[in-house]
Design a protein around this motif. Structure first.
Motif, short mmCIF file in Angstrom:
data_model
loop_
_atom_site.label_atom_id
_atom_site.label_comp_id
_atom_site.label_asym_id
_atom_site.label_seq_id
_atom_site.Cartn_x
_atom_site.Cartn_y
_atom_site.Cartn_z
N UNK A 193 5.64 9.96 6.75
CA UNK A 193 5.29 8.87 5.84
C UNK A 193 5.97 9.05 4.47
N UNK A 197 8.54 6.42 2.85
CA UNK A 197 8.38 5.91 1.47
C UNK A 197 9.70 6.08 0.71
N UNK B 14 3.88 3.63 -6.15
CA UNK B 14 4.09 5.03 -5.76
C UNK B 14 3.16 5.52 -4.66
N UNK B 15 2.36 4.63 -4.09
CA UNK B 15 1.43 5.05 -3.04
C UNK B 15 2.18 5.27 -1.73
N UNK B 16 2.05 6.47 -1.18
CA UNK B 16 2.62 6.76 0.14
C UNK B 16 1.62 6.37 1.22
N UNK B 17 0.38 6.78 1.06
CA UNK B 17 -0.70 6.30 1.92
C UNK B 17 -2.03 6.53 1.22
N UNK B 25 -2.07 9.46 -1.57
CA UNK B 25 -0.94 10.36 -1.75
C UNK B 25 0.09 9.58 -2.57
#
Lengths: 211, 470
Positions: A193, A197, B14-17, B25
């Protein structure tokens, strides 16, 4: 990291607001490149009457008899009861390292500075924020030998009289602390992930990925 | 649906998850590293056999322990030397760019980042140092972290975070003579307290903020942490864009135009909703001086030290009494009657060229008072030092009796040889007046660079808005 599940321990009262991380561990001890051994220098300027320096043998240093942690009745305390905005100032993780190395497992206060609060969870130290009037009631009922039981799984503190006080903690932090988990290992399980990103972001802001 | 705050935009970008409990994150665009909070993190990587996720996103500089004199002779204190040597070795081993002590670009990490364009608008910026909030002045989300998180960022380029609440502080109106960014932020801290911003990201806005230079904006965001907020923010405008054009690490060519377009949206939407809004009247702010051992214990220079007997909150009253005792001051004493032993002009709060110019304008043609044992001027970086010398500021300071030093954190926290001795009283342009911060038993009063320079000349605090010099 040491897991935190349930602790029953002696409480030491530090009746001061805005205790900053410079007071918790003064700057001269930050020169160490190690992670352990900060306990003897915890609250150094308040605890000792002389000026402490790194690697000093603290066993023969003059103690400040008025400082709470030097009083015989608080020897062996593992829970620190204190006032608002505990841990303000510098981000130094040496502050929770010193508290943990000294033997503290939990800190109860009306509020904590954000960075310090976050750092505690990385070191098996549980910071508990309770309403100011509840903290005040604990200060008032604290007598010699006063112990509290803190159960993280149930998010509950039990006083000697059997009063139960609930507290809040994020699920994620609670899970990691209960199990003593390595944060980096958990994050790296999401490596795909992170890479996805990065690939998407590189299209929006290529200059961040030029190298 | 209401609009987004600047913080909301930076966060979402900037949120990955995101986890079920709302923790996310967050991807980190720039990690700044210094010698004090990194050795244990590098050791952790080594023990786990891990490598940095992206070497190029890290930039290291030694600043806390470095001497500000006789650089060519190295660091005298062996413990400090070991820590700086350890940073050099770790950067070499892990392939991280470092500006070492001999590099003209070396300086205080929070001065170096923007100066190099290594921290830019729209970025997430972290460093194992609470004053990372400084970089929020460019419209970046920047905050301080502990050493465990330093290791986490090195290994994953990410951090697990919970989103903070949104606070807006509007500072409107024209500031009076002698009032600087430092006075604005000290007045804000005096108003909301050192825990006022805890749990929030503070966006500073309003005409008084807009009219500040980038240097002034950095001073304001630098001290957001002293108001309890991990991050301070200021929206991007032309002042921001002009500042970052042509910096060494800024985007170039087509990338620059793309960045400029992206950065134009880095402001809160007109209909954004904040959890808390505070209005500050800039016209009412006077030059500020702290009198206690917490930055919130601050008054205007023309005022007197408050009386703890009038404080109704017993916890606050106790803190005030303790502060007066430590500072050896009395309730009711005029601030201008406080005499000083030392003066420190420097730190990540106030060591940029504008700060040095403001101090030099006061020092020019005057002399440091006889009761001042030492007056230090410590530029924020080697490049600022060179620029100040090109402008002749060094000569002004030296002729007035100030010492002109090499760049570093110096007496802000006294990890190197620059410090207060027990009982000494200092006018300091730094950010913390905690007990022992500038040296064991030392007493610190936080002020702006111009106020510090004037105090050095007069020997005691003076109100620079009316002071005619001597």
């Amino acid at each position: 990291m040491k897991a935190f599940t349930k602790v029953t321990a002696l409480v030491a009262p530090l009746d001061r607001a805005n205790v900053d991380t410079d007071a918790i561990i003064p700057k001269q001890f930050l020169k160490s490149i190690r992670r352990a051994g900060f306990g003897p220098y915890l609250f150094d300027e308040w605890r000792y009457l002389d000026h402490g320096e790194p690697d000093m043998d603290c066993s023969d240093r003059p103690l400040n008899p008025d400082f709470v942690l030097n009083k015989p009745e608080y020897q062996g305390a593992e829970i620190l009861l204190t006032r608002e905005n505990f841990g303000c100032g510098s981000s130094r993780e040496h502050a929770p390292w010193a508290l943990e190395d000294y033997g503290f497992r939990a800190i109860i206060a009306p509020s904590f500075a954000d960075i310090f609060y976050n750092n505690c969870f990385k070191n098996g130290l549980l910071p508990i924020a309770l309403p100011a009037d509840v903290v005040d009631s604990l200060f008032k009922e604290l007598t010699e030998g006063y112990q509290l039981t803190i159960d993280l799984a149930l998010q509950k503190i039990t006083t000697p009289s059997g009063r139960e006080i609930g507290f809040d903690v994020d699920e994620n932090r609670k899970y990691r602390l209960l199990n003593g988990l390595d944060d980096i290992g958990l994050t790296l399980q999401h490596a795909d992930e992170i890479k996805a990103y990065e690939a998407a972001r590189a299209k929006r802001a290529p200059w961040l990925f030029a190298d | 649906m209401s609009g987004k705050t600047l913080y909301d935009k930076l966060w979402e970008d900037h949120v990955v998850y995101t986890e079920d409990d709302g923790s996310s994150l967050i991807y980190i665009d720039r990690h700044l590293v210094h010698e004090v909070t990194s050795p244990q993190a590098f050791e952790g990587l080594r023990l786990a056999g891990r490598k940095p996720w992206r070497q190029s996103r890290n930039l290291a500089v030694a600043d806390h322990n470095v001497p500000t004199t006789d650089r060519d002779q190295g660091i005298a204190d062996p413990v400090s030397r070991l820590q700086v040597d350890t940073l050099d070795q770790n950067c070499a081993e892990f392939g991280i760019t470092e500006f070492d002590m001999g590099d003209v670009r070396q300086g205080i990490v929070h001065v170096v980042g923007p100066e190099q364009g290594a921290t830019l608008p729209g970025m997430t910026v972290v460093c194992g140092d609470s004053h990372t909030s400084t970089h929020g002045a460019s419209g970046a989300l920047a905050f301080g972290i502990g050493t465990s998180e330093v290791e986490h960022v090195l290994a994953t380029q990410c951090l697990m975070q919970k989103k903070a609440k949104n606070m807006l502080i509007n500072v409107n109106g024209q500031t009076g003579p002698g009032v600087t960014a430092k006075d604005i932020v000290l007045a804000i801290i005096g108003k909301i307290g050192t825990a006022g911003g805890t749990g929030y990201t503070i966006e500073f806005a309003g005409s008084a903020i807009r009219s500040l230079s980038m240097e002034g904006r950095m001073t304001v965001c630098n001290m957001a942490i002293e108001a309890g907020a991990r991050a301070g923010l200021i929206a991007v405008d032309e002042v921001t864009i002009d500042y970052y054009r042509d910096r060494p690490y800024s985007p170039k060519g087509e990338d620059w135009f793309m960045a400029e377009r992206l950065w134009q949206r880095l402001h809160s939407d007109a209909d954004a909703v904040f959890d808390k809004v505070i209005e500050v009247d800039a016209t009412a702010i006077k030059p500020q001086v702290t009198w206690g051992t917490s930055p919130e214990l601050v008054v205007a220079v023309d005022q007197h030290i408050p009386d703890p007997a009038l404080e109704t909150d017993p916890v606050k009253q106790k803190s005030m009494l303790r502060a007066l005792d430590y500072m050896d001051l009395k309730a009711g004493q005029a601030i201008t009657d406080i005499w000083l032993d030392k003066v420190f002009i420097g730190s990540c709060t106030n060591s940029r060229i504008e700060d040095l110019r403001a101090a030099a304008a006061i020092a020019k043609g005057r002399k440091v008072a006889a009761n001042i044992k030492q007056a230090l001027v410590v530029p924020g970086s080697g490049l600022i030092k060179s620029q100040a010398e090109a402008e002749g500021l060094d000569k002004i300071f030296i002729e007035a009796g100030f010492e002109w030093r090499d760049p570093g954190c110096s007496m802000c926290l006294a990890m190197n040889a620059d410090r207060l001795e027990p009982g000494e009283r200092c006018a300091s342009t730094s950010n913390r007046n905690f007990e022992g911060r500038q040296g064991y038993g030392g007493r610190t009063h936080l002020v702006s660079p111009a106020m510090a320079a004037a105090a050095a000349v007069a020997g005691h605090f003076v109100d620079i808005s009316t002071w005619e010099g001597q």
